[in-house]
Design an enzyme around this catalytic site. Structure first.
Site, mmCIF file in Angstrom:
data_model
loop_
_atom_site.group_PDB
_atom_site.id
_atom_site.type_symbol
_atom_site.label_atom_id
_atom_site.label_comp_id
_atom_site.label_asym_id
_atom_site.label_seq_id
_atom_site.Cartn_x
_atom_site.Cartn_y
_atom_site.Cartn_z
ATOM 1 N N GLN A 1 0.814 -1.223 0.055
ATOM 2 C CA GLN A 1 -0.123 -0.222 -0.078
ATOM 3 C C GLN A 1 0.875 1.427 0.063
ATOM 4 O OE1 GLN A 1 -3.655 -0.156 -0.301
ATOM 5 N NE2 GLN A 1 -2.803 -2.161 -0.900
ATOM 6 N N HIS B 1 1.262 3.381 -3.229
ATOM 7 C CA HIS B 1 0.297 4.058 -3.808
ATOM 8 C C HIS B 1 0.811 5.268 -3.869
ATOM 9 C CE1 HIS B 1 -3.411 1.970 -4.451
ATOM 10 N NE2 HIS B 1 -2.974 1.136 -3.617
ATOM 11 N N GLU C 1 -8.256 3.096 6.728
ATOM 12 C CA GLU C 1 -8.965 2.678 5.368
ATOM 13 C C GLU C 1 -9.118 1.251 5.372
ATOM 14 O OE1 GLU C 1 -8.668 3.227 0.493
ATOM 15 O OE2 GLU C 1 -7.025 3.614 2.008
ATOM 16 N N HIS C 2 -7.819 0.617 5.431
ATOM 17 C CA HIS C 2 -7.551 -0.959 5.206
ATOM 18 C C HIS C 2 -6.997 -1.295 6.621
ATOM 19 C CE1 HIS C 2 -6.998 0.364 0.999
ATOM 20 N NE2 HIS C 2 -7.784 -0.399 0.688
ATOM 21 N N ASP D 1 -8.145 -4.445 -3.398
ATOM 22 C CA ASP D 1 -7.914 -3.538 -4.352
ATOM 23 C C ASP D 1 -8.162 -3.879 -5.744
ATOM 24 O OD1 ASP D 1 -7.154 -1.587 -2.513
ATOM 25 O OD2 ASP D 1 -4.967 -1.896 -2.649
ATOM 26 N N HIS E 1 -48.274 26.072 9.376
ATOM 27 C CA HIS E 1 -48.475 24.743 9.495
ATOM 28 C C HIS E 1 -49.789 24.148 10.043
ATOM 29 C CE1 HIS E 1 -44.207 25.229 8.397
ATOM 30 N NE2 HIS E 1 -43.959 23.646 8.409
#
Length: 433
Positions: free
Chosen positions: A250, A253, A318-319, A352, A412
């Protein structure tokens, strides 16, 4: 108590970088609002060295590009999209429309309506991220979105043929070779050549994420996303080599992608650090992975699994990859994550690329309040009401009158009064006509 064997850079440095990104994005969006296609073309030339006669590919161009892609790649794309489509259909099946009668003649209902136009941003830049086409476009089409506009940038001035194939096979209605803030802004505000969309989904770099953040409200977005994150949870039985490989998977990335290990074993921690340092020099993606690990990598050692899961929830990453003897315990112990990957046989890279769950997931702590992209994100859950029984109409009308006047909403109240008058002949003392 946790012992930190490796620290990340101070948060202040990250904040300063984001401020510069925000300023740049604000200017680009304002320019595209003012000059439309002219500005889009200027930024595409500036950032991507790309200025074709038309950024949108014709059907004939798409067919020609796909014909250049090896058959094995096409077969693999179809297989993975089948996995994504299957999971998205199961998600759709879990959503229920209903109509119930809560009082005599009072029917309340819920239905799901797909957004009418969605934008799918498929990152490019250095890597042709075909998988993001599966995640954004296939899921939108399963939801029933009639118009999906897909944008991806050229890579070093070349058309990313496999990505175009993935976009087409996923069901994109329009394919544009356009990237960055200029793509997100064009899809959001529209230009002379591109009609705007209602919602934009898909990952991207810091500039793409900031563009989505600034345009949110004018259009919908899937979620706020930043650099890819991985958190590996390991006990004393975990393999440090696997921990290291997965952390680096990762980190490649981008140079700002956090990779964090939390373990109950100091030995696993130290060996993982050593394995990372051993593997990094030989990685083809070292220029991204090395600064990511150097500046954003962390290693924490805790005493117990309870501490491990508690600290993991604080990260809200995230992961989260769980390399422990009983990985499914994480399902019970954790509440803040984008996606869990349970056991050594399940790596984040499966999510992924190939397994079928969606890889567009919350980052920067957003897992505290949202999950990732899913079929429901493309649906508007709406309600409807109908009152046909006169007794119920009178009951609700009188109740509405009383409740609204408590809040000093006379208008109303009068709407309620009228229903009670129509249904049961109630007087309307405020109506002097």
């Amino acid at each position: 108590m946790a012992t930190i064997l490796k620290h990340a850079v101070p948060k202040s440095e990250v904040t300063a970088s984001l401020a510069q990104v925000r300023e740049t994005v604000t200017g680009v969006i304002a320019d595209i609002r003012a000059r439309g296609d002219e500005a889009v073309r200027a930024y595409s030339e500036k950032f991507d060295k790309w200025s074709p006669d038309s950024f949108r590919l014709t059907d004939e161009e798409v067919e020609k590009i796909i014909a250049s892609v090896p058959q094995q790649v096409i077969d693999d794309i179809r297989f993975v999209q089948d996995q994504v489509r299957t999971f998205a259909r199961h998600q759709l099946d879990s959503l229920r429309e209903f109509e119930v009668e809560t009082l005599p003649g009072v029917r309340l209902g819920q239905k799901h309506i797909p957004v009418q136009a969605a934008g799918a941003y498929i990152p490019g830049g250095r890597y042709p991220l075909t998988a993001s086409a599966h995640m954004t476009i296939v899921t939108a089409k399963v939801a029933g979105v009639p118009r999906v506009v897909a944008c991806t940038p050229p890579i070093h001035g070349e058309i990313p043929a496999a990505t175009v194939a993935a976009m087409h096979l996923a069901g994109a209605d329009e394919i544009w070779l356009l990237g960055g803030v200029q793509a997100v802004a064009a899809m959001s505000v529209g230009t002379d050549t591109m009609r705007p969309v209602n919602l934009i989904a898909g990952p991207g770099n810091a500039y793409v994420a900031e563009a989505k953040r600034q345009l949110f409200g004018e259009i919908g977005i899937d979620l706020f996303a930043g650099p890819t994150e991985i958190l590996v949870l390991a006990d004393d039985e975990a393999d440090p080599f696997v921990c290291a490989v997965d952390l680096l998977s990762q980190a490649e990335h981008g140079p700002d992608s956090p990779a964090v290990l939390i373990t109950t074993s100091r030995e696993v921690a130290e060996k993982t650090i050593a394995e990372v340092e051993r593997l990094l020099p030989g990685m083809p993606t070292r220029d991204f992975a090395e600064p990511a690990w150097r500046d954003h990598g962390q290693v924490h050692v805790v005493d117990t699994l309870d501490e491990l899961y508690a600290l993991a929830d604080e990260f809200a990453f995230e992961h989260v990859e769980v390399l422990t003897a009983e990985p499914r315990l994480a399902l019970e112990r954790m509440t803040q994550y984008g996606a869990l990957f349970l056991g050594e046989g399940t790596c984040v890279s499966f999510g992924d690329k190939v397994i079928g769950t969606n890889h567009v997931l919350p980052t920067r702590g957003a897992a505290r309040y949202t999950g990732g992209l899913w079929v429901g994100k493309y649906l508007k859950t709406v309600t409807y009401q109908e009152v046909t029984d006169t007794d119920s109409q009178a009951l609700l009308g009188r109740l509405c009158g009383r409740a609204a006047r408590v809040e000093l909403f006379e208008g109303h109240a009068r709407s309620g009064d009228v229903r009670a008058a129509k249904a049961a002949g109630d007087e309307l003392p405020w109506n002097t006509a």
